[in-house]
Design an enzyme around this catalytic site. Structure first.
Site, PDB file in Angstrom:
ATOM      1  N   ASN A  52     -81.112  88.434  26.753  1.00  0.00           N
ATOM      2  CA  ASN A  52     -79.840  87.717  26.854  1.00  0.00           C
ATOM      3  C   ASN A  52     -79.986  86.511  27.785  1.00  0.00           C
ATOM      4  O   ASN A  52     -80.728  86.548  28.770  1.00  0.00           O
ATOM      5  CB  ASN A  52     -78.687  88.630  27.266  1.00  0.00           C
ATOM      6  CG  ASN A  52     -78.976  89.485  28.478  1.00  0.00           C
ATOM      7  OD1 ASN A  52     -80.107  89.861  28.735  1.00  0.00           O
ATOM      8  ND2 ASN A  52     -77.939  89.796  29.233  1.00  0.00           N
ATOM      9  N   GLU A  92     -77.530  83.949  29.799  1.00  0.00           N
ATOM     10  CA  GLU A  92     -76.151  83.650  30.199  1.00  0.00           C
ATOM     11  C   GLU A  92     -76.015  82.190  30.611  1.00  0.00           C
ATOM     12  O   GLU A  92     -76.998  81.458  30.721  1.00  0.00           O
ATOM     13  CB  GLU A  92     -75.740  84.611  31.322  1.00  0.00           C
ATOM     14  CG  GLU A  92     -75.787  86.053  30.828  1.00  0.00           C
ATOM     15  CD  GLU A  92     -75.225  87.062  31.805  1.00  0.00           C
ATOM     16  OE1 GLU A  92     -75.029  86.735  32.985  1.00  0.00           O
ATOM     17  OE2 GLU A  92     -74.973  88.193  31.363  1.00  0.00           O
ATOM     18  N   CYS A 116     -76.490  86.677  23.292  1.00  0.00           N
ATOM     19  CA  CYS A 116     -77.019  88.035  23.388  1.00  0.00           C
ATOM     20  C   CYS A 116     -78.495  88.071  23.003  1.00  0.00           C
ATOM     21  O   CYS A 116     -78.978  87.235  22.231  1.00  0.00           O
ATOM     22  CB  CYS A 116     -76.267  88.965  22.444  1.00  0.00           C
ATOM     23  SG  CYS A 116     -74.554  89.223  22.890  1.00  0.00           S
ATOM     24  N   GLU A 119     -80.066  90.025  20.997  1.00  0.00           N
ATOM     25  CA  GLU A 119     -80.330  90.201  19.566  1.00  0.00           C
ATOM     26  C   GLU A 119     -80.361  88.859  18.857  1.00  0.00           C
ATOM     27  O   GLU A 119     -81.226  88.590  18.014  1.00  0.00           O
ATOM     28  CB  GLU A 119     -79.233  91.072  18.919  1.00  0.00           C
ATOM     29  CG  GLU A 119     -79.173  92.504  19.429  1.00  0.00           C
ATOM     30  CD  GLU A 119     -78.339  92.680  20.688  1.00  0.00           C
ATOM     31  OE1 GLU A 119     -78.169  91.714  21.458  1.00  0.00           O
ATOM     32  OE2 GLU A 119     -77.863  93.813  20.898  1.00  0.00           O
ATOM     33  N   CYS A 127     -73.355  94.236  20.020  1.00  0.00           N
ATOM     34  CA  CYS A 127     -71.952  93.804  19.932  1.00  0.00           C
ATOM     35  C   CYS A 127     -71.624  93.399  18.500  1.00  0.00           C
ATOM     36  O   CYS A 127     -72.514  93.230  17.659  1.00  0.00           O
ATOM     37  CB  CYS A 127     -71.687  92.659  20.907  1.00  0.00           C
ATOM     38  SG  CYS A 127     -72.243  91.042  20.318  1.00  0.00           S
TER      39      CYS A 127
END
Ligand code: THU
Length: 138
Positions: free
Chosen positions: A43, A45, A54, A56, A87
């Site tokens: 991830n 940010e 994210c 993925e 998510c």
């Protein structure tokens, strides 16, 4: 069902590279391409929070940038109990490339959960939906 060891190890290493100064929540992913190649992601940010990506989606975008579009397995590693599922946005993003991807979510203590994407994203909207819409107009 235990996650494939090679994917688990690479996802665990990718997790250590997570850029998550705000949430402190580290996620690592390893995905296996149909060719066998393994691609990883963590991830990433951002100070504007909403721009966070994210692990993925980082992994799949990383693969696409290498010309890899077909996948067979994904392992997601977090330090939570139970392991963290992907998510909703990531489920949709995965569906674009692998409508029934085999997924393991794992934690560092060796707890593994296993499912196929169709179990956690039923009745999905995807490329086939658009193709059918086009066909019905012609
Ligand atoms: N995160 C992921 O990397 N994957 C998910 O499926 C859920 C959430 C990240 C985004 C953010 O950096 C942190 O976890 C907390 O939401």
């Amino acid at each position: 069902m235990q996650a494939p060891q090679d994917l688990f190890e690479q996802a665990t290493r990718a997790r250590e590279r997570a850029y998550s100064p705000y949430s402190k929540f580290q996620v690592g992913v390893a995905v296996r391409a149909k060719t066998g190649t393994i691609i990883t992601g963590c991830n990433v940010e951002n100070a504007s929070y909403g721009l966070t990506i994210c692990a993925e989606r980082v992994a799949l975008s990383h693969a696409v940038s290498q010309g890899i579009l077909e996948f067979t397995q994904m392992v997601i590693v977090t330090d939570t109990d139970p392991p963290t599922p992907p998510c909703g946005a990531c489920r949709q993003f995965i569906y674009e490339f692998a409508s029934n991807l085999e997924i393991w979510t794992c934690n560092l203590r060796g707890t593994h959960r296993h499912f196929h994407l169709s179990e956690i994203l039923p009745e999905a909207f995807g490329p086939a939906t658009l193709n059918k819409a086009r066909e019905s107009k012609s």
